[in-house]
Design an enzyme around this catalytic site. Structure first.
Site, mmCIF file in Angstrom:
data_model
loop_
_atom_site.group_PDB
_atom_site.id
_atom_site.type_symbol
_atom_site.label_atom_id
_atom_site.label_comp_id
_atom_site.label_asym_id
_atom_site.label_seq_id
_atom_site.Cartn_x
_atom_site.Cartn_y
_atom_site.Cartn_z
ATOM 1 N N SER A 71 52.520 60.745 75.918
ATOM 2 C CA SER A 71 53.462 60.978 77.288
ATOM 3 C C SER A 71 52.644 60.378 78.444
ATOM 4 O O SER A 71 51.263 60.623 78.533
ATOM 5 C CB SER A 71 53.890 62.337 77.258
ATOM 6 N N LYS A 72 53.371 59.628 79.381
ATOM 7 C CA LYS A 72 52.798 59.134 80.582
ATOM 8 C C LYS A 72 52.090 60.455 81.265
ATOM 9 O O LYS A 72 50.964 60.256 82.123
ATOM 10 C CB LYS A 72 53.708 58.195 81.261
ATOM 11 N N ARG A 73 52.554 61.459 80.943
ATOM 12 C CA ARG A 73 52.057 62.707 81.807
ATOM 13 C C ARG A 73 50.816 63.192 81.323
ATOM 14 O O ARG A 73 50.460 64.395 81.508
ATOM 15 C CB ARG A 73 53.133 63.818 81.845
ATOM 16 N N THR A 116 56.011 53.204 86.478
ATOM 17 C CA THR A 116 56.589 54.534 86.937
ATOM 18 C C THR A 116 55.061 55.714 86.529
ATOM 19 O O THR A 116 55.427 56.855 86.413
ATOM 20 C CB THR A 116 57.725 55.023 85.903
#
Length: 510
Positions: A268-270, A28
């Site tokens: 966070s992946k963001r 994701t």
């Protein structure tokens, strides 16, 4: 309890008793430092025990998939030196290694859980589930599913199906009698599940949730140890109950402590600045990134110094010990990454087999960052590039190769193109430059101490201050007001290039 189909995979998973671990990311997004630490520790544990390291892609959350992320994950692991023994690209005995290609397996096992009474159809709408949640919050209770559909009879389920109602599948939670031990955290609360509603294990779209898929896959792939992030610790009892429902022996669990940003906030992946591709694009090397990750969470015996030195993966594997992993979260200190990359850069420059690649990288950076019209082609010769690399690493002047094309390093690649304004009168300035060129032409190479002595002598000859001569040389050679000492500049550029630049600068003196 199980069909012939199920038993075939059960026996397949029991072929091996060797250590087998897996890194099972969801595509994701792209891998960041938190996920990479999990992959690293799984890899080291496998190699420390002569086992296998498996990459499995958990893509059951179809709505959040990022195109290309799954392939990139494996390529990133290869670049880091953490190549899996089995994976979607390499395949292996226990494939497929992508969950969306294993749906028939999950469906088969879900049917058997329903038959055995461990799972049931849930027809509750999103609207009702949201209502149950809001009511719990209003009453100050923990929001959870109220297990309403657990009581449905077989005839009621069939009637709802005939009316076209869709359903998910939920697993019946119960108390866990056996003690639950984690290899890092020790005793785990086995009754935490009693505070939860029955979890969904198969969604309405036919895809399994993580709880079901990871249990089935870990069993069928013969996984002996599950090393994963501490956020999954609360779900361990739930997973052990699933193993019991299937009649399987669970693997050993080891949950790794949380990694946080320097300010204590969660990764966070963001966050672009914790993604592996960010560090790679900036010029950080795999061994430096690994050095940073080894500082967060422990896991190594005192036989190696992970605080100050870099180590190879075999060295780290030999020292790796789950008993040394800490239970408290660790903060990323990015200044340590700079230091580790400086060491990595020095190590690479000292290895002849890597010099050709580094020369090519540096040449590419120069053409990418320096105006082509001002590039001094002599400095791009192999001998000059090699000399620059050794000079830059000798005293830790840089920690990234690209820093050699920063503005204050521009003198390395481009000669003076602008008028030279000096406190020395133009005639004297030209005489000084001519005298420097005369002396430099007597050398094939020159050292700093010789340069300093030469410039002091010339200043004396022309009744000038040494500082005035230094400024003239800096301006004539680099066009800069500040930078490394002039003696260093002349040493690194060399007599030949300095002479050429000084001669060219004669017409620029005003």
């Amino acid at each position: 309890m199980f069909s012939k189909f199920s038993r075939r995979f059960f026996h397949l998973s029991c072929r091996t008793r060797n250590v087998r671990v897996r890194f099972a990311p969801s595509p994701t997004g792209y891998i960041h430092l938190g996920g990479l630490r999990t992959a690293l520790y799984n890899f080291l544990f496998a190699k420390a025990n002569n086992g296998q390291f498996i990459l499995r892609i958990e893509d059951t959350d179809q709505k959040r998939l990022v195109p290309g992320a799954a392939n990139q994950l494996e390529m990133d692991l290869d670049w880091m030196g953490l190549s899996p023994d089995e994976s979607p690209m390499k395949n292996g005995t226990f494939g497929p290694y992508t969950q969306s290609e294993r749906l028939c397996l999950y469906n088969q096992f879900v049917v058997e859980l329903i038959k055995s009474g461990h799972a049931y159809h849930c027809f509750c709408s999103e609207r009702r589930l949201e209502f149950v949640k809001k009511e719990a919050i209003r009453e100050g209770a923990i929001p959870r599913y109220d297990n309403r559909c657990r009581q449905l009879s077989s005839s009621q389920v069939e009637e709802k199906k005939q009316h076209g109602m869709t359903s998910c599948i939920r697993f019946k939670l119960s108390s866990l009698e056996e003690p639950l031990q984690d290899l890092v955290y020790g005793d785990v609360d086995r009754n935490a599940v009693l505070h939860e509603g029955d979890p969904v294990i198969m969604k309405q779209d036919g895809y399994p949730t993580y709880h079901l898929a990871n249990v089935i896959d870990d069993h069928l792939m013969g996984i002996t140890h599950v090393l994963r992030g501490t956020e999954w610790l609360v779900s361990t009892a739930k997973h052990v109950l699933l193993y019991k429902a299937f009649g399987w022996h669970p693997p050993r669990f080891a949950h790794l402590p949380l990694i946080t940003n320097a300010d204590g906030t969660k990764l966070s992946k963001r966050q672009d600045d914790i993604r592996l591709d960010y560090f790679r694009s900036q010029g950080f090397y795999p061994e430096a990134i690994i050095g940073l990750l080894c500082l967060v969470g422990g896991g190594f015996s005192s036989s190696i110094d992970i605080q100050q030195n870099l180590h190879s993966l075999p060295e780290l594997a030999k020292s790796f010990n789950l008993g040394c992993v800490t239970t408290h979260s660790g903060r990323l200190d990015m200044t340590r990454l700079d230091n580790f990359n400086r060491l990595a850069l020095q190590n690479r420059i000292s290895q002849p087999e890597k010099m050709d690649e580094m020369r090519k990288q540096l040449s590419h950076l120069v053409y990418e960052n320096i105006p082509h019209s001002s590039i001094d082609k002599e400095m791009l010769q192999d001998a000059s590039l090699l000399k620059v690399l050794h000079w830059a690493s000798s005293e830790g002047r840089i920690h990234l190769l690209r820093q050699l094309t920063d503005p204050h390093m521009g003198f390395l690649w481009s000669s003076q193109r602008n008028p030279i304004i000096s406190k020395i009168d133009p005639s004297t300035a030209r005489n000084v430059i001519v005298r420097v060129v005369e002396i430099l032409n007597q050398y094939d190479r020159i050292e700093k101490k010789e340069v300093s002595a030469m410039l002091r002598q010339i200043a004396l000859e022309h009744n000038l201050k040494v500082n005035e001569v230094m400024k003239l040389m800096r301006s004539s050679l680099t066009g800069l007001k500040e930078g490394p000492p002039v003696s260093e500049i002349i040493e690194i550029l060399g007599p030949k290039i300095c002479s050429c630049r000084l001669v060219s600068s004669l017409n620029l003196i005003v």
